[in-house]
Write a protein that holds these residues in place. Structure first.
Motif, PDB file in Angstrom:
ATOM      1  N   PRO A 107       8.054   8.123  -2.055  1.00 64.66           N
ATOM      2  CA  PRO A 107       7.622   7.765  -3.413  1.00 64.66           C
ATOM      3  C   PRO A 107       7.830   6.295  -3.770  1.00 64.66           C
ATOM      4  CG  PRO A 107       8.880   9.794  -3.466  1.00 64.66           C
ATOM      5  CD  PRO A 107       8.993   9.244  -2.083  1.00 64.66           C
ATOM      6  N   ALA A 108       9.008   5.759  -3.492  1.00 63.85           N
ATOM      7  CA  ALA A 108       9.249   4.350  -3.821  1.00 63.85           C
ATOM      8  C   ALA A 108       8.366   3.436  -2.978  1.00 63.85           C
ATOM      9  CB  ALA A 108      10.723   4.000  -3.604  1.00 63.85           C
ATOM     10  N   THR A 109       8.132   3.824  -1.744  1.00 61.60           N
ATOM     11  CA  THR A 109       7.289   3.009  -0.862  1.00 61.60           C
ATOM     12  C   THR A 109       5.859   2.966  -1.372  1.00 61.60           C
ATOM     13  OG1 THR A 109       8.681   3.671   0.990  1.00 61.60           O
ATOM     14  CG2 THR A 109       6.567   2.691   1.515  1.00 61.60           C
ATOM     15  N   LEU A 110       5.337   4.104  -1.788  1.00 63.53           N
ATOM     16  CA  LEU A 110       3.955   4.134  -2.278  1.00 63.53           C
ATOM     17  C   LEU A 110       3.796   3.354  -3.581  1.00 63.53           C
ATOM     18  CD1 LEU A 110       2.854   7.804  -1.563  1.00 63.53           C
ATOM     19  CD2 LEU A 110       2.176   5.740  -0.352  1.00 63.53           C
ATOM     20  N   LEU A 111       4.810   3.386  -4.428  1.00 61.56           N
ATOM     21  CA  LEU A 111       4.711   2.691  -5.711  1.00 61.56           C
ATOM     22  C   LEU A 111       4.950   1.190  -5.615  1.00 61.56           C
ATOM     23  CD1 LEU A 111       6.569   5.202  -8.026  1.00 61.56           C
ATOM     24  CD2 LEU A 111       4.139   4.673  -8.030  1.00 61.56           C
ATOM     25  N   LEU A 112       5.851   0.757  -4.758  1.00 63.34           N
ATOM     26  CA  LEU A 112       6.307  -0.623  -4.793  1.00 63.34           C
ATOM     27  C   LEU A 112       5.942  -1.462  -3.577  1.00 63.34           C
ATOM     28  CD1 LEU A 112       9.877   0.078  -6.174  1.00 63.34           C
ATOM     29  CD2 LEU A 112       7.893  -0.754  -7.436  1.00 63.34           C
ATOM     30  N   ARG A 113       5.289  -0.897  -2.604  1.00 64.28           N
ATOM     31  CA  ARG A 113       5.007  -1.674  -1.391  1.00 64.28           C
ATOM     32  C   ARG A 113       4.004  -2.783  -1.671  1.00 64.28           C
ATOM     33  NH1 ARG A 113       0.807   2.057   1.989  1.00 64.28           N
ATOM     34  NH2 ARG A 113      -0.488   2.515   0.192  1.00 64.28           N
ATOM     35  N   PRO A 114       4.107  -3.880  -0.934  1.00 62.51           N
ATOM     36  CA  PRO A 114       3.109  -4.942  -1.069  1.00 62.51           C
ATOM     37  C   PRO A 114       1.756  -4.485  -0.527  1.00 62.51           C
ATOM     38  CG  PRO A 114       5.075  -5.725   0.066  1.00 62.51           C
ATOM     39  CD  PRO A 114       5.199  -4.251  -0.074  1.00 62.51           C
ATOM     40  N   LEU A 115       0.719  -5.197  -0.896  1.00 61.13           N
ATOM     41  CA  LEU A 115      -0.610  -4.862  -0.384  1.00 61.13           C
ATOM     42  C   LEU A 115      -0.646  -5.074   1.124  1.00 61.13           C
ATOM     43  CD1 LEU A 115      -2.745  -6.546  -3.156  1.00 61.13           C
ATOM     44  CD2 LEU A 115      -2.224  -4.116  -2.899  1.00 61.13           C
ATOM     45  N   ASN A 116      -1.409  -4.244   1.807  1.00 65.78           N
ATOM     46  CA  ASN A 116      -1.567  -4.292   3.263  1.00 65.78           C
ATOM     47  C   ASN A 116      -0.229  -4.150   3.986  1.00 65.78           C
ATOM     48  OD1 ASN A 116      -4.343  -4.679   2.976  1.00 65.78           O
ATOM     49  ND2 ASN A 116      -4.076  -6.891   2.818  1.00 65.78           N
ATOM     50  N   PHE A 117       0.675  -3.348   3.449  1.00 68.39           N
ATOM     51  CA  PHE A 117       1.967  -3.096   4.071  1.00 68.39           C
ATOM     52  C   PHE A 117       2.104  -1.596   4.240  1.00 68.39           C
ATOM     53  CE2 PHE A 117       6.535  -2.223   3.789  1.00 68.39           C
ATOM     54  CZ  PHE A 117       6.992  -3.029   4.811  1.00 68.39           C
ATOM     55  N   GLU A 118       2.284  -1.154   5.470  1.00 63.56           N
ATOM     56  CA  GLU A 118       2.384   0.270   5.751  1.00 63.56           C
ATOM     57  C   GLU A 118       3.725   0.583   6.398  1.00 63.56           C
ATOM     58  OE1 GLU A 118       0.195   3.045   5.574  1.00 63.56           O
ATOM     59  OE2 GLU A 118      -0.996   1.823   4.232  1.00 63.56           O
ATOM     60  N   THR A 119       4.398   1.583   5.907  1.00 66.52           N
ATOM     61  CA  THR A 119       5.558   2.126   6.604  1.00 66.52           C
ATOM     62  C   THR A 119       5.098   3.390   7.312  1.00 66.52           C
ATOM     63  OG1 THR A 119       6.230   3.477   4.731  1.00 66.52           O
ATOM     64  CG2 THR A 119       7.121   1.229   4.838  1.00 66.52           C
ATOM     65  N   LEU A 120       5.943   3.936   8.161  1.00 67.60           N
ATOM     66  CA  LEU A 120       5.562   5.168   8.854  1.00 67.60           C
ATOM     67  C   LEU A 120       5.329   6.312   7.873  1.00 67.60           C
ATOM     68  CD1 LEU A 120       7.880   5.112  11.987  1.00 67.60           C
ATOM     69  CD2 LEU A 120       5.399   4.984  11.957  1.00 67.60           C
ATOM     70  N   ALA A 121       6.173   6.401   6.851  1.00 71.02           N
ATOM     71  CA  ALA A 121       6.016   7.477   5.871  1.00 71.02           C
ATOM     72  C   ALA A 121       4.714   7.324   5.090  1.00 71.02           C
ATOM     73  CB  ALA A 121       7.206   7.502   4.921  1.00 71.02           C
ATOM     74  N   ALA A 122       4.371   6.094   4.697  1.00 75.02           N
ATOM     75  CA  ALA A 122       3.126   5.870   3.961  1.00 75.02           C
ATOM     76  C   ALA A 122       1.916   6.125   4.858  1.00 75.02           C
ATOM     77  CB  ALA A 122       3.083   4.448   3.407  1.00 75.02           C
ATOM     78  N   HIS A 123       2.006   5.729   6.121  1.00 76.22           N
ATOM     79  CA  HIS A 123       0.907   5.983   7.060  1.00 76.22           C
ATOM     80  C   HIS A 123       0.735   7.483   7.282  1.00 76.22           C
ATOM     81  CE1 HIS A 123      -1.831   5.288  10.365  1.00 76.22           C
ATOM     82  NE2 HIS A 123      -1.093   6.079  11.124  1.00 76.22           N
ATOM     83  N   LEU A 124       1.847   8.181   7.442  1.00 71.02           N
ATOM     84  CA  LEU A 124       1.797   9.634   7.623  1.00 71.02           C
ATOM     85  C   LEU A 124       1.159  10.305   6.414  1.00 71.02           C
ATOM     86  CD1 LEU A 124       2.633  12.289   9.047  1.00 71.02           C
ATOM     87  CD2 LEU A 124       4.866  12.007   7.995  1.00 71.02           C
ATOM     88  N   TYR A 125       1.538   9.891   5.219  1.00 73.71           N
ATOM     89  CA  TYR A 125       0.970  10.459   3.997  1.00 73.71           C
ATOM     90  C   TYR A 125      -0.528  10.182   3.907  1.00 73.71           C
ATOM     91  CZ  TYR A 125       0.007  11.175  -0.932  1.00 73.71           C
ATOM     92  OH  TYR A 125      -0.536  11.592  -2.114  1.00 73.71           O
ATOM     93  N   GLY A 126      -0.930   8.956   4.233  1.00 76.77           N
ATOM     94  CA  GLY A 126      -2.346   8.606   4.170  1.00 76.77           C
ATOM     95  C   GLY A 126      -3.184   9.396   5.153  1.00 76.77           C
ATOM     96  N   GLU A 127      -2.680   9.534   6.359  1.00 77.39           N
ATOM     97  CA  GLU A 127      -3.428  10.300   7.371  1.00 77.39           C
ATOM     98  C   GLU A 127      -3.494  11.784   7.018  1.00 77.39           C
ATOM     99  OE1 GLU A 127      -5.182   9.077   9.771  1.00 77.39           O
ATOM    100  OE2 GLU A 127      -4.503   7.008   9.544  1.00 77.39           O
ATOM    101  N   ALA A 128      -2.398  12.331   6.510  1.00 77.65           N
ATOM    102  CA  ALA A 128      -2.406  13.747   6.128  1.00 77.65           C
ATOM    103  C   ALA A 128      -3.316  13.976   4.926  1.00 77.65           C
ATOM    104  CB  ALA A 128      -0.989  14.209   5.819  1.00 77.65           C
TER     105      ALA A 128
END
Length: 170
Positions: free
Chosen positions: A99-120
């Motif tokens: 949740p914090a990663t999706l709300l506060l991440r910079p543009l064009n910045f992916e973490t594994l959790a955010a990538h996993l969420y996007g792909e799912a």
């Protein structure tokens, strides 16, 4: 508050408004992670510091150590495993935080959790499985190393046999 102070200072010096620094950078993410996972790290470290007897502080002070010297020479070496364990726990939790990663991440910045969420969310579960497997593989060593077969908690101590007083006479 820091963001507005910094932006007003830059605007006074250069005449150009730089915008806000923290919301568009990884600094906001680091601050959010720090606030979210502070309790996880401080619990173990405080428990370890509580095990250090005050007599060690008194002895260090009597031998001429400053409070900083006593901390660096006594407390830090005695609690380095607790600090390392707390760091590993926070690392693994930060890696899985979504949740914090999706709300506060910079543009064009992916973490594994955010990538996993996007792909799912897109339904490409094969691509999501790779990210999920990486999260599991990266999260396993911090769990295995402190609890592995070579640690003091699992190592069996050899039994000490009492000396036979009659064996020395013969």
């Amino acid at each position: 508050m820091f963001d507005r102070f910094w932006a007003s200072g830059v605007e006074r010096l250069t005449g150009a408004a730089p915008g806000l620094l923290l919301p568009g950078s990884g600094a906001a993410l680091v601050l959010a992670y720090s606030a979210r996972f502070m309790a996880i790290s401080t619990g173990g470290i405080e428990a370890r510091f509580a095990c250090i007897p005050p007599s060690l502080d008194h002895a260090a002070r009597m031998l001429g150590r400053t409070p900083t010297g006593a901390f660096l020479g006594i407390h830090l070496p005695l609690s380095k495993t607790a600090i390392a364990s707390a760091g590993l726990l926070v690392f693994v939790d930060c890696m899985k935080e979504l949740p914090a990663t999706l709300l506060l991440r910079p543009l064009n910045f992916e973490t594994l959790a955010a990538h996993l969420y996007g792909e799912a969310a897109q339904g490409t579960y094969e691509e999501a499985a790779i990210a999920a497997l990486l999260i599991v593989l990266i999260g396993m060593p911090p769990d295995i190393v402190p609890n592995g077969p070579g640690t003091r908690l699992t190592r069996a101590r050899p039994a000490v046999k009492p000396r036979d007083p009659g064996a020395a006479a013969t």
